[in-house]
Design an enzyme around this catalytic site. Structure first.
Site, PDB file in Angstrom:
ATOM      1  CG  HIS A   1      -1.583   1.256   1.229  1.00  0.00           C
ATOM      2  ND1 HIS A   1      -3.053   1.288   1.116  1.00  0.00           N
ATOM      3  CD2 HIS A   1      -1.381   2.313   1.840  1.00  0.00           C
ATOM      4  CE1 HIS A   1      -3.491   2.527   1.497  1.00  0.00           C
ATOM      5  NE2 HIS A   1      -2.602   3.147   1.804  1.00  0.00           N
ATOM      6  CD  GLU A   2       1.925   3.528   3.647  1.00  0.00           C
ATOM      7  OE1 GLU A   2       2.188   4.833   3.206  1.00  0.00           O
ATOM      8  OE2 GLU A   2       0.605   3.582   4.178  1.00  0.00           O
TER       9      GLU A   2
END
Length: 367
Positions: free
Chosen positions: A17-18
């Protein structure tokens, strides 16, 4: 299994996600000062040649990318940032670039789920009813059958529920399962004519092999044929099936949340980190395929939660960018900071609530 399943589930999902934020930011020339898996004090880390500090932090319940010009991980602009012409700063990037950088995180979670589902459809196939017409024909009723009480008969063929056509018995189950206590209109074919009957769905508490209970809806009918065949899909078709399946999962998710707000379901059905850890261990104990499917479901959950318009979440940032696009100027820094603090407080309160909710549901507390 709990100790292995939880980090094996959240670690990669949070990191990817990051990484979505980071890669799109780098693509647009925005410099990253820190990339953290977890919050709080740094446990281990290193600094790369571009000056980005990659670190593992003490509280592994999230993560963040802190871009150049951010005052903190919540991406509030730093008014005291050094002025070097705005090169590489996140807040100096154009509005559409900032929006895409923020959207990239949830989008990555959606892509992960789609890749997993598409792989399943391509490798194992899609379950297709061997005889759809026979499968939708009622062969018998359960002892407690709201369908029989409503007037349905053996030999009726189910055509639609609430006006939505059903293709197989699984579609009937899906249409009923989420609505315990609701009255649904069943359209059936009998003697060459279509008839509609209001069926009140019976609520039933079901318990799985691990002792987890859930409330589902039942109407007490048995299909005349429950055989399925698995048909493998090509790459393009598999992606299409994955999209349809993901939309169905999201629809079920939204329906469940709405029912909690309307009182149709208990708030005890909400889960947090403890419950995710419990379920991840249970799913892992059932095998790799089951666990990977669970990863896809949680990935969709993470995307949905992060897109909620709550300040401090990705959706909150996107809401501010939408306001900026309408106003043709950014929301004031003081207003942003106040909103982010309020949003963070709401998120923390929700985390505390669901964690307590999780703990009191554990066997150690007698439930």
């Amino acid at each position: 299994m709990y100790l292995i399943g939880f980090p094996l589930l959240l670690g990669p999902l949070i990191t990817l996600h990051e990484l979505g934020h980071y890669l799109v930011g780098r693509w647009f020339g925005v410099e990253a000062e820190a990339f953290s898996v977890g919050f709080g004090k740094e446990v281990a880390g290193w600094t790369d040649s571009r000056g980005t500090r990659w670190k593992l932090s003490a509280l592994p319940l999230g993560g963040y990318v802190q871009f150049k010009g951010d005052m903190n991980p919540a991406s509030i602009p730093d008014a005291n940032a050094a002025d070097d012409g705005g090169r590489g700063g996140f807040h100096q990037a154009s509005l559409w670039k900032r929006a895409l950088i923020v959207f990239a995180g949830p989008a990555t979670n959606v892509l992960i789920a789609l890749a997993i589902f598409a792989s399943f459809f391509a490798l194992y196939g899609q379950p297709v009813a061997a005889d759809p017409e026979r499968q939708l024909t009622i062969e018998a009723f359960a002892e407690q059958s709201p369908a029989r009480e409503a007037g349905l008969e053996v030999g009726d063929r189910i055509l639609a529920i609430e006006g939505q056509r059903v293709e197989d018995f699984a579609a009937v189950q899906d249409a009923v399962m989420l609505y315990p206590g609701r009255t649904l209109a069943f359209t059936v074919a009998r003697d060459g004519t279509e008839r509609s009957y209001p069926v009140t769905v019976r609520a039933e508490e079901m318990t799985d092999r691990f002792g987890n209970s859930s409330k589902i809806g039942l109407v007490g009918i048995r299909s005349a044929g429950s055989d399925y065949v698995y048909e493998r899909a090509g790459p393009v078709a598999a992606v299409g099936l994955a999209v349809d399946h993901s939309i169905g999962v999201m629809d079920m998710m939204l329906t469940g949340i709405a029912q909690i707000f309307t009182g149709e379901r208990s708030v005890q059905e909400l889960g947090g980190p403890v419950k995710i850890a419990k379920y991840s261990g249970e799913q892992l104990s059932m095998g790799a395929i089951t666990f990977v499917n669970f990863v896809a479901l949680i990935s969709l959950n993470l995307a949905f939660i992060n897109l909620l318009p709550i300040p401090a979440l990705d959706g909150g940032h996107l809401a501010f960018y939408a306001a900026e696009a309408i106003r043709r100027k950014p929301v004031g820094q003081r207003s942003q900071e106040l909103a982010y603090r309020t949003g963070m407080a709401l998120v923390l309160m929700l985390m505390i609530f669901v964690t307590i909710n999780d703990l009191v549901s554990l066997p150690v507390f007698g439930n």
